[in-house]
Design a protein around this motif. Structure first.
Motif, PDB file in Angstrom:
ATOM      1  N   ALA A 223      -8.819  10.375  -7.651  1.00  0.00           N
ATOM      2  CA  ALA A 223      -8.985  11.889  -7.226  1.00  0.00           C
ATOM      3  C   ALA A 223      -9.945  12.673  -7.710  1.00  0.00           C
ATOM      4  O   ALA A 223     -10.401  13.611  -7.130  1.00  0.00           O
TER       5      ALA A 223
ATOM      6  N   VAL B 246       0.751  -1.281   0.005  1.00  0.00           N
ATOM      7  CA  VAL B 246      -0.003  -0.002  -0.006  1.00  0.00           C
ATOM      8  C   VAL B 246       0.923   1.239   0.135  1.00  0.00           C
ATOM      9  O   VAL B 246       0.722   2.118  -0.838  1.00  0.00           O
TER      10      VAL B 246
ATOM     11  N   LEU C  43       2.849   3.169 -12.176  1.00  0.00           N
ATOM     12  CA  LEU C  43       2.085   1.963 -11.784  1.00  0.00           C
ATOM     13  C   LEU C  43       1.089   1.600 -13.002  1.00  0.00           C
ATOM     14  O   LEU C  43       0.034   0.733 -12.861  1.00  0.00           O
ATOM     15  N   ALA C  44       0.806   2.931 -13.805  1.00  0.00           N
ATOM     16  CA  ALA C  44      -0.223   2.375 -14.903  1.00  0.00           C
ATOM     17  C   ALA C  44       0.274   2.220 -16.353  1.00  0.00           C
ATOM     18  O   ALA C  44      -0.428   2.470 -17.274  1.00  0.00           O
TER      19      ALA C  44
ATOM     20  N   ASN D 263       3.896   7.594 -14.789  1.00  0.00           N
ATOM     21  CA  ASN D 263       2.754   6.840 -14.709  1.00  0.00           C
ATOM     22  C   ASN D 263       3.398   5.357 -14.152  1.00  0.00           C
ATOM     23  O   ASN D 263       3.342   4.715 -14.803  1.00  0.00           O
TER      24      ASN D 263
ATOM     25  N   PHE E  41       4.329   5.831  -5.163  1.00  0.00           N
ATOM     26  CA  PHE E  41       4.567   5.831  -6.891  1.00  0.00           C
ATOM     27  C   PHE E  41       3.191   6.103  -7.487  1.00  0.00           C
ATOM     28  O   PHE E  41       3.022   6.002  -8.716  1.00  0.00           O
ATOM     29  N   GLY E  42       2.095   6.584  -6.700  1.00  0.00           N
ATOM     30  CA  GLY E  42       0.875   6.903  -7.233  1.00  0.00           C
ATOM     31  C   GLY E  42       1.241   8.315  -8.002  1.00  0.00           C
ATOM     32  O   GLY E  42       1.993   9.075  -8.242  1.00  0.00           O
ATOM     33  N   GLY E  43       0.002   8.733  -8.906  1.00  0.00           N
ATOM     34  CA  GLY E  43      -0.116   9.714  -9.565  1.00  0.00           C
ATOM     35  C   GLY E  43       0.345  11.114  -8.882  1.00  0.00           C
ATOM     36  O   GLY E  43       1.287  11.850  -9.425  1.00  0.00           O
ATOM     37  N   GLU E  44      -0.233  11.402  -7.737  1.00  0.00           N
ATOM     38  CA  GLU E  44       0.373  12.538  -6.969  1.00  0.00           C
ATOM     39  C   GLU E  44       0.957  11.980  -5.836  1.00  0.00           C
ATOM     40  O   GLU E  44       1.084  12.892  -4.793  1.00  0.00           O
TER      41      GLU E  44
ATOM     42  N   ARG F 128       2.198   1.777  -3.253  1.00  0.00           N
ATOM     43  CA  ARG F 128       1.380   2.373  -4.365  1.00  0.00           C
ATOM     44  C   ARG F 128       1.039   4.058  -4.001  1.00  0.00           C
ATOM     45  O   ARG F 128       1.168   4.626  -4.888  1.00  0.00           O
ATOM     46  N   TYR F 129       1.300   4.179  -2.721  1.00  0.00           N
ATOM     47  CA  TYR F 129       1.095   5.637  -2.309  1.00  0.00           C
ATOM     48  C   TYR F 129       2.280   6.362  -2.970  1.00  0.00           C
ATOM     49  O   TYR F 129       2.212   7.447  -3.444  1.00  0.00           O
TER      50      TYR F 129
ATOM     51  N   VAL G 221      -6.172   5.032 -13.235  1.00  0.00           N
ATOM     52  CA  VAL G 221      -5.755   3.929 -12.362  1.00  0.00           C
ATOM     53  C   VAL G 221      -4.704   4.770 -11.498  1.00  0.00           C
ATOM     54  O   VAL G 221      -4.455   4.315 -10.254  1.00  0.00           O
ATOM     55  N   ALA G 222      -3.928   5.653 -11.844  1.00  0.00           N
ATOM     56  CA  ALA G 222      -2.572   6.421 -11.369  1.00  0.00           C
ATOM     57  C   ALA G 222      -3.174   7.248 -10.311  1.00  0.00           C
ATOM     58  O   ALA G 222      -2.441   7.378  -9.214  1.00  0.00           O
ATOM     59  N   SER G 223      -4.454   7.534 -10.496  1.00  0.00           N
ATOM     60  CA  SER G 223      -4.887   8.995  -9.777  1.00  0.00           C
ATOM     61  C   SER G 223      -5.436   8.203  -8.200  1.00  0.00           C
ATOM     62  O   SER G 223      -5.972   9.063  -7.626  1.00  0.00           O
ATOM     63  N   SER G 224      -5.433   7.092  -8.156  1.00  0.00           N
ATOM     64  CA  SER G 224      -6.197   6.396  -7.032  1.00  0.00           C
ATOM     65  C   SER G 224      -5.112   5.722  -6.250  1.00  0.00           C
ATOM     66  O   SER G 224      -4.329   5.023  -6.658  1.00  0.00           O
ATOM     67  N   PRO G 225      -4.944   6.168  -5.055  1.00  0.00           N
ATOM     68  CA  PRO G 225      -4.022   5.532  -3.965  1.00  0.00           C
ATOM     69  C   PRO G 225      -3.977   4.067  -3.697  1.00  0.00           C
ATOM     70  O   PRO G 225      -2.759   3.359  -3.508  1.00  0.00           O
ATOM     71  N   ASP G 226      -5.106   3.212  -4.272  1.00  0.00           N
ATOM     72  CA  ASP G 226      -5.150   1.751  -4.170  1.00  0.00           C
ATOM     73  C   ASP G 226      -5.385   1.229  -5.489  1.00  0.00           C
ATOM     74  O   ASP G 226      -5.913   0.108  -5.529  1.00  0.00           O
ATOM     75  N   GLY G 227      -5.558   2.174  -6.420  1.00  0.00           N
ATOM     76  CA  GLY G 227      -5.991   1.669  -7.680  1.00  0.00           C
ATOM     77  C   GLY G 227      -7.430   1.580  -8.035  1.00  0.00           C
ATOM     78  O   GLY G 227      -7.975   1.201  -9.027  1.00  0.00           O
TER      79      GLY G 227
END
Lengths: 304, 467
Positions: free
Chosen positions: B287, A130, A157-158, A155, A136-139, A133-134, B275-281
């Motif tokens: 967001a 978790v 993770l995507a 991106n 490397f997340g978009g923000e 994910r945080y 997908v990238a804009s969500s902390p857990d996908g």
């Protein structure tokens, strides 16, 4: 004389029995939890088995299907090799680099050793996934840091071209076990070699390549093989962080094996896949041994 | 020396093997082959015999459920109350993880399954295909089935004329719209939309507000939308029971195109970005949705409350429930998605089937059970009329979940047949759909690639079934 021999034999047998008694817990565990599943999976690999029905013998059909009808097999193999190619060298280099640092005589080194080992204990947990994910997340913090440097968000993770690298980093974080073994190897190198080299005017880089690396060769080989096997078996990061996506770009073989076994309930097929993985690992391990023999260093006679 | 090295290497290789292989073999060793295949009729006779002799000694039944701590907190007091009032039928409960299919299969195969089981809807076809592991509710007269909607009961749990499972609740997949932010951004949504109307509004919104998207879909949600649209196009399940595909390549290409248009029109947020804009996908933490710049998400009814709870200042906002879009205005097949996530069943190996039916009658028909279970445990609405009405009257029903159910029930699509929910077939369709969504393949190429993969897998499934 005969009586003495008989006495010795009895003593030997008694010692053997005591020895067996000592290893009995391990032996039971090995037979029940390792050898029996090992042989069972070989049998299942030639069967169609879904847990609810008895296994049906289908010969080599599972192996044939892996290569002929399974669209995800190639995808999964590619992802796994990429993952191993990224994670294995990074993990070994990180472990060796930190071991070299910790081999220096500095205060509180025990604390540092513990601190560097902790990620290995936490590495596969859901919580860490978790956090990953945080991060490397978009923000997430990584993209925010890139933003401060003037680079655009990535991106992590995507994007199917990048995500395999991102999850490889999670495994690099868990280099603690290799690091401890490297450290033990480094401690075994006699200090006189370095002292002699210093007297001869050798620089640290030269000492590393001419003394350290040859003398920890066996430790390096051991770590390489263990990490190599481990990388092929890695599952957690892909399962928890990406679920094999995007577009199956992180669909590691262990994840595929798990899904075939416990989502599609094709236990026989998954067993065949695991034997295939085993065969690949055996071949690569033999190749690594053979290649290793070419470079092995012997104190008596230089290179073999 | 070389022999020693060789034996060390052999040992190393064998140890490596021992590390690799147990993963695939950690299935129940020999359970299926050693456990007797349950014979429902024998068990039924046994239970009938036990019924004739009114039990003087209390019998103890086991029951398992899924649902986490919330479910536990409601089931445990209910069982305590039941056990106090029914000293002759004692129930022991056990909480299972929601992903317990493997465990259930193992216990069924080994004859150690709990007497009363909560099953995932998708698990039942596999269990039924493997043998008579579950009791037929049509063969008993203790549990009153009249409270269930007959058609829905058959849709969920009837296989080959046998009612092997009963819906624990009905859930829906619906669009949840943030109406307050719709108004702020100039989007009017008053009623259910067709896919064209949805895209028209989505395009207008994204052109006027480039940061906003009308419909937030992640991988799961776009798959649900795709599947629902393809079923509308086909007018039935996606696969036939005779192991053939029920749609043509052209039909598949058309629906791939429809999905692609969602992205091209700016209605959907690009998938990688979403997908990238969500902390857990997950979609509900996207967001844009959280900030009010994503106006709609689709949810199974259990997720509606969570989706709404993550929206900033949600307590000051108004939300509305709508069915998933129609493919065309005149489509009569249905565009509502009614699901049943959890089902009740009785193991045919149970020695106390009549007592199990007695308890289940209390569980699915009594209002006392609703007092304990209340509103949210089952992630949907109660499956029997009595309990549904009682929950509504006493404020146990979540108004959003009820609204979603009422929208869907009148236009629900027929439930897919067993072959259409096969994991392998679903995986192929999902993988190919993702190639379209991530713009890796054109709809035409994806459709051309999908069909042979499906046909090959169907052939394999058929040969496995025949074996």
């Amino acid at each position: 004389m005969k009586a003495v021999r008989a006495g010795n034999a009895r003593r030997r047998r008694r010692h053997q029995n005591i020895g067996l008694l000592y290893i009995l817990p391990w032996l039971i565990g090995f037979l029940c939890l390792q050898l029996y599943p090992f042989l069972s999976s070989l049998y299942y690999s030639f069967t169609q088995y879904n847990i609810l029905n008895a296994p049906i013998w289908i010969g080599l059909e599972n192996f044939r299907n892996i290569f002929t009808t399974d669209a995800n097999f190639g995808v999964s193999v590619k992802a796994t090799f990429l993952y191993v190619a990224f994670s294995l060298p990074l993990r070994l280099i990180s472990a060796l680099a930190v071991a070299l640092l910790l081999n220096l005589k500095i205060r509180g080194v025990g604390l540092f050793r513990t601190a560097f080992y902790i990620p290995s204990l936490l590495g596969g947990s859901v919580a860490v996934a978790v956090v990953w994910r945080y991060l490397f997340g978009g923000e997430g913090p990584v993209n925010l840091a890139l933003g401060l440097l003037g680079a655009g968000p990535v991106n992590w993770l995507a994007d199917q071209n990048i995500t395999i690298f991102t999850i490889s980093l999670l495994s690099v974080w868990q280099f603690g076990a290799s690091m401890v073994i490297f450290l033990a190897g480094l401690k075994n190198i006699p200090v006189v070699y370095y002292e002699a080299a210093r007297v001869e005017g050798a620089r640290p880089v030269r000492m590393f390549f001419s003394i350290t690396l040859p003398l920890i060769y066996r430790v390096l080989m051991y770590n390489f093989i263990m990490e190599f096997i481990r990388s092929f078996q890695d599952f957690t990061a892909a399962f928890l962080i990406t679920k094999g996506g995007p577009m199956n770009s992180t669909y590691l073989f262990a994840l595929k094996l798990y899904e075939d076994a416990f989502q599609s309930f094709r236990i026989g097929y998954a067993s065949a896949e695991s034997w295939l993985l085993f065969a690949v690992l055996v071949v690569f391990t033999i190749l690594i041994f053979r290649a290793g023999n070419l470079w092995e260093f012997y104190t008596g006679g230089g290179k073999k | 020396m070389s022999n020693t090295n060789l034996s060390k290497k052999t040992l190393a290789v064998l140890l490596a093997a021992a590390m690799v292989l147990p993963a695939a073999a950690c299935s129940p060793q020999g359970t299926a082959s050693t456990a007797p295949n349950p014979d429902a009729s024998d068990a039924s006779e046994a239970s009938s015999a036990s019924e004739e002799e009114t039990p003087q000694e209390p019998v103890t039944l086991s029951m398992m459920w899924m649902g986490g701590d919330t479910a536990n907190e409601m089931f445990v007091p209910m069982l305590q109350a039941w056990n106090e009032e029914n000293p002759l039928i004692q129930i022991t409960g056990e909480l299972y993880d929601t992903d317990s299919e493997e465990k259930i299969r193992m216990t069924l195969a080994s004859g150690t399954a709990p007497d009363i089981l909560m099953l995932g809807h998708g698990w039942v076809p596999g269990i039924v295909a493997a043998g008579d592991y579950l009791c037929d509710f049509n063969e008993q007269d203790i549990l009153d089935l009249s409270g269930f909607d007959e058609a829905a009961m058959k849709d969920f749990g009837e296989y080959d004329g046998k009612q092997v499972a009963l819906p624990a609740s009905y859930a829906t997949i619906t669009l949840c719209a943030n109406l307050t932010d719709c108004e702020r951004l100039g989007v009017e949504i008053e009623d259910d939309l067709t896919i064209d109307e949805l895209y028209e509004k989505g395009r207008a919104l994204h052109e006027a507000h480039p940061e906003a998207y009308l419909y937030i879909v992640h991988e799961v949600e776009v798959w649900e939308l795709f599947q629902m649209l393809l079923k509308q196009e086909v007018g039935g399940s996606l696969f036939n029971e005779d192991y053939t595909v029920n749609f043509t390549q052209d039909q598949l290409e058309k629906i791939y195109n429809v999905i692609l248009e969602g992205y091209e029109s700016g209605t959907f947020q690009p998938l990688a970005e979403a997908v990238a804009s969500s902390p857990d996908g997950a979609c509900l933490l996207n967001a844009n949705w959280v900030s009010g710049n994503g106006l709609m998400v689709s949810n199974a009814s259990g997720g509606i409350i969570y989706s709404i709870s993550f929206v900033e200042n949600n307590e000051q906002k108004e939300f509305g429930m709508f069915t998933l879009p129609k493919l065309t205005e005149d489509n009569t097949f249905g565009n509502g998605v009614l699901t049943c996530e959890k089902m009740w069943a009785v193991s045919s190996a149970s020695q106390h089937q009549d007592q199990a039916f007695t308890f289940l009658d209390y569980l699915v028909n009594s209002t006392e059970a609703v007092d304990f279970l209340q509103g949210e445990t089952l992630g949907g609405v109660y499956a029997t009329k009595t309990q549904f009405e009682y929950a509504a009257e006493n404020g146990f029903s979540n108004p959003y979940i009820t609204e979603a159910y009422e929208k869907v029930i009148s236009r629900a699509q027929p439930v897919s047949n067993a072959i259409s929910v096969n994991t392998d077939l679903v995986t192929i369709l999902q993988d190919e759909l993702m190639k379209v969504c991530y713009l890796s393949l054109s709809p035409a190429d994806a459709a051309a690639e999908t069909m042979p993969l499906l046909e090959s897998k169907l052939q394999q499934l058929q040969s496995e079934a025949n074996a």
